[in-house]
Design a protein around this motif. Structure first.
Motif, PDB file in Angstrom:
ATOM      1  N   LEU A  11     -58.260   8.586 -14.118  1.00 51.24           N
ATOM      2  CA  LEU A  11     -56.943   8.897 -14.672  1.00 51.24           C
ATOM      3  C   LEU A  11     -56.885  10.333 -15.175  1.00 51.24           C
ATOM      4  CD1 LEU A  11     -54.118   7.926 -15.669  1.00 51.24           C
ATOM      5  CD2 LEU A  11     -55.264   7.264 -17.785  1.00 51.24           C
ATOM      6  N   LEU A  12     -57.875  10.733 -15.952  1.00 54.03           N
ATOM      7  CA  LEU A  12     -57.901  12.099 -16.480  1.00 54.03           C
ATOM      8  C   LEU A  12     -57.989  13.124 -15.358  1.00 54.03           C
ATOM      9  CD1 LEU A  12     -60.282  11.513 -19.500  1.00 54.03           C
ATOM     10  CD2 LEU A  12     -57.872  12.168 -19.641  1.00 54.03           C
ATOM     11  N   HIS A  13     -58.863  12.889 -14.407  1.00 48.98           N
ATOM     12  CA  HIS A  13     -59.031  13.808 -13.279  1.00 48.98           C
ATOM     13  C   HIS A  13     -57.733  13.967 -12.491  1.00 48.98           C
ATOM     14  CE1 HIS A  13     -60.084  14.741  -9.063  1.00 48.98           C
ATOM     15  NE2 HIS A  13     -60.891  15.615  -9.645  1.00 48.98           N
ATOM     16  N   ASP A  14     -57.083  12.858 -12.196  1.00 49.12           N
ATOM     17  CA  ASP A  14     -55.860  12.899 -11.386  1.00 49.12           C
ATOM     18  C   ASP A  14     -54.657  13.433 -12.158  1.00 49.12           C
ATOM     19  OD1 ASP A  14     -57.392  11.823  -9.372  1.00 49.12           O
ATOM     20  OD2 ASP A  14     -56.462   9.823  -9.448  1.00 49.12           O
ATOM     21  N   ALA A  15     -54.583  13.151 -13.450  1.00 49.92           N
ATOM     22  CA  ALA A  15     -53.411  13.543 -14.235  1.00 49.92           C
ATOM     23  C   ALA A  15     -53.308  15.040 -14.456  1.00 49.92           C
ATOM     24  CB  ALA A  15     -53.426  12.824 -15.583  1.00 49.92           C
ATOM     25  N   VAL A  16     -54.430  15.743 -14.463  1.00 49.09           N
ATOM     26  CA  VAL A  16     -54.403  17.193 -14.702  1.00 49.09           C
ATOM     27  C   VAL A  16     -53.445  17.889 -13.742  1.00 49.09           C
ATOM     28  CG1 VAL A  16     -55.780  19.302 -14.558  1.00 49.09           C
ATOM     29  CG2 VAL A  16     -56.681  17.341 -15.757  1.00 49.09           C
ATOM     30  N   GLY A  17     -53.442  17.496 -12.501  1.00 48.00           N
ATOM     31  CA  GLY A  17     -52.590  18.131 -11.499  1.00 48.00           C
ATOM     32  C   GLY A  17     -51.131  17.720 -11.550  1.00 48.00           C
ATOM     33  N   HIS A  18     -50.805  16.754 -12.385  1.00 50.83           N
ATOM     34  CA  HIS A  18     -49.433  16.241 -12.432  1.00 50.83           C
ATOM     35  C   HIS A  18     -48.684  16.582 -13.713  1.00 50.83           C
ATOM     36  CE1 HIS A  18     -49.776  13.907  -8.750  1.00 50.83           C
ATOM     37  NE2 HIS A  18     -50.997  13.592  -9.147  1.00 50.83           N
ATOM     38  N   LEU A  19     -49.370  17.214 -14.649  1.00 51.76           N
ATOM     39  CA  LEU A  19     -48.731  17.567 -15.912  1.00 51.76           C
ATOM     40  C   LEU A  19     -48.682  19.074 -16.106  1.00 51.76           C
ATOM     41  CD1 LEU A  19     -50.452  15.004 -18.318  1.00 51.76           C
ATOM     42  CD2 LEU A  19     -48.083  14.969 -17.565  1.00 51.76           C
ATOM     43  N   ARG A  20     -47.597  19.528 -16.676  1.00 46.98           N
ATOM     44  CA  ARG A  20     -47.484  20.935 -17.048  1.00 46.98           C
ATOM     45  C   ARG A  20     -48.193  21.155 -18.376  1.00 46.98           C
ATOM     46  NH1 ARG A  20     -41.029  21.873 -16.322  1.00 46.98           N
ATOM     47  NH2 ARG A  20     -40.908  21.130 -14.180  1.00 46.98           N
ATOM     48  N   ALA A  21     -48.471  22.406 -18.686  1.00 45.40           N
ATOM     49  CA  ALA A  21     -49.056  22.743 -19.989  1.00 45.40           C
ATOM     50  C   ALA A  21     -48.158  22.191 -21.088  1.00 45.40           C
ATOM     51  CB  ALA A  21     -49.204  24.246 -20.135  1.00 45.40           C
ATOM     52  N   GLY A  22     -48.762  21.529 -22.047  1.00 44.55           N
ATOM     53  CA  GLY A  22     -48.014  20.917 -23.135  1.00 44.55           C
ATOM     54  C   GLY A  22     -47.628  19.475 -22.879  1.00 44.55           C
ATOM     55  N   GLY A  23     -47.754  19.033 -21.622  1.00 46.89           N
ATOM     56  CA  GLY A  23     -47.448  17.640 -21.294  1.00 46.89           C
ATOM     57  C   GLY A  23     -48.491  16.712 -21.870  1.00 46.89           C
ATOM     58  N   ALA A  24     -48.095  15.483 -22.115  1.00 47.25           N
ATOM     59  CA  ALA A  24     -49.008  14.522 -22.738  1.00 47.25           C
ATOM     60  C   ALA A  24     -49.312  13.354 -21.814  1.00 47.25           C
ATOM     61  CB  ALA A  24     -48.412  14.000 -24.033  1.00 47.25           C
ATOM     62  N   LEU A  25     -50.544  12.929 -21.877  1.00 48.63           N
ATOM     63  CA  LEU A  25     -51.003  11.718 -21.210  1.00 48.63           C
ATOM     64  C   LEU A  25     -51.345  10.735 -22.324  1.00 48.63           C
ATOM     65  CD1 LEU A  25     -52.006  10.140 -18.707  1.00 48.63           C
ATOM     66  CD2 LEU A  25     -54.230  11.221 -19.082  1.00 48.63           C
ATOM     67  N   ILE A  41     -62.075  13.051 -22.728  1.00 46.26           N
ATOM     68  CA  ILE A  41     -60.907  13.934 -22.724  1.00 46.26           C
ATOM     69  C   ILE A  41     -61.345  15.380 -22.921  1.00 46.26           C
ATOM     70  CG2 ILE A  41     -58.793  14.586 -23.954  1.00 46.26           C
ATOM     71  CD1 ILE A  41     -58.456  11.555 -24.604  1.00 46.26           C
ATOM     72  N   GLU A  42     -62.173  15.624 -23.904  1.00 40.42           N
ATOM     73  CA  GLU A  42     -62.616  16.993 -24.199  1.00 40.42           C
ATOM     74  C   GLU A  42     -63.478  17.575 -23.077  1.00 40.42           C
ATOM     75  OE1 GLU A  42     -61.492  18.949 -26.490  1.00 40.42           O
ATOM     76  OE2 GLU A  42     -60.341  17.431 -27.557  1.00 40.42           O
ATOM     77  N   ALA A  43     -64.151  16.728 -22.320  1.00 49.00           N
ATOM     78  CA  ALA A  43     -64.994  17.192 -21.215  1.00 49.00           C
ATOM     79  C   ALA A  43     -64.196  17.449 -19.945  1.00 49.00           C
ATOM     80  CB  ALA A  43     -66.098  16.172 -20.928  1.00 49.00           C
ATOM     81  N   THR A  44     -62.940  17.052 -19.934  1.00 47.46           N
ATOM     82  CA  THR A  44     -62.080  17.244 -18.758  1.00 47.46           C
ATOM     83  C   THR A  44     -61.346  18.569 -18.890  1.00 47.46           C
ATOM     84  OG1 THR A  44     -61.772  14.851 -18.566  1.00 47.46           O
ATOM     85  CG2 THR A  44     -60.215  16.250 -17.384  1.00 47.46           C
ATOM     86  N   ASP A  45     -61.611  19.492 -17.976  1.00 50.34           N
ATOM     87  CA  ASP A  45     -60.911  20.781 -17.994  1.00 50.34           C
ATOM     88  C   ASP A  45     -59.418  20.543 -17.911  1.00 50.34           C
ATOM     89  OD1 ASP A  45     -63.221  22.289 -18.172  1.00 50.34           O
ATOM     90  OD2 ASP A  45     -63.387  22.576 -16.005  1.00 50.34           O
ATOM     91  N   GLY A  46     -58.684  21.147 -18.835  1.00 48.99           N
ATOM     92  CA  GLY A  46     -57.237  21.045 -18.812  1.00 48.99           C
ATOM     93  C   GLY A  46     -56.666  20.076 -19.832  1.00 48.99           C
ATOM     94  N   PHE A  47     -57.514  19.346 -20.541  1.00 50.99           N
ATOM     95  CA  PHE A  47     -57.029  18.420 -21.561  1.00 50.99           C
ATOM     96  C   PHE A  47     -57.716  18.651 -22.895  1.00 50.99           C
ATOM     97  CE2 PHE A  47     -55.680  15.434 -18.113  1.00 50.99           C
ATOM     98  CZ  PHE A  47     -54.360  15.300 -18.520  1.00 50.99           C
TER      99      PHE A  47
END
Length: 68
Positions: A11-25, A41-47
């Protein structure tokens, strides 16, 4: 998976490409998984971890990850 978190990793890996900066998962997780979820979450680049919400019994149950 062995630790029950394989779907969260995906979920974290796939969601990075679908959210803009500031978007929330926002997603729910199992009892006792807060520390592992926070680390994932902290280990996932972009979140980054924005917070956790408690259920009606006061147990951390929902994670909020913000796209950086």
């Amino acid at each position: 998976g062995r630790d029950g978190l394989a779907i969260v990793r995906r979920l974290l890996h796939d969601a990075v490409g679908h959210l803009r900066a500031g978007g929330a998962l926002v997603f729910e997780f199992g009892l006792g998984q807060q520390d592992d979820i926070s680390r994932l979450i902290e280990a996932t680049d972009g979140f980054t971890v924005t917070g956790f919400r408690l259920d009606l019994q006061g147990i951390p149950r929902t994670a909020i990850a913000t796209r950086t």
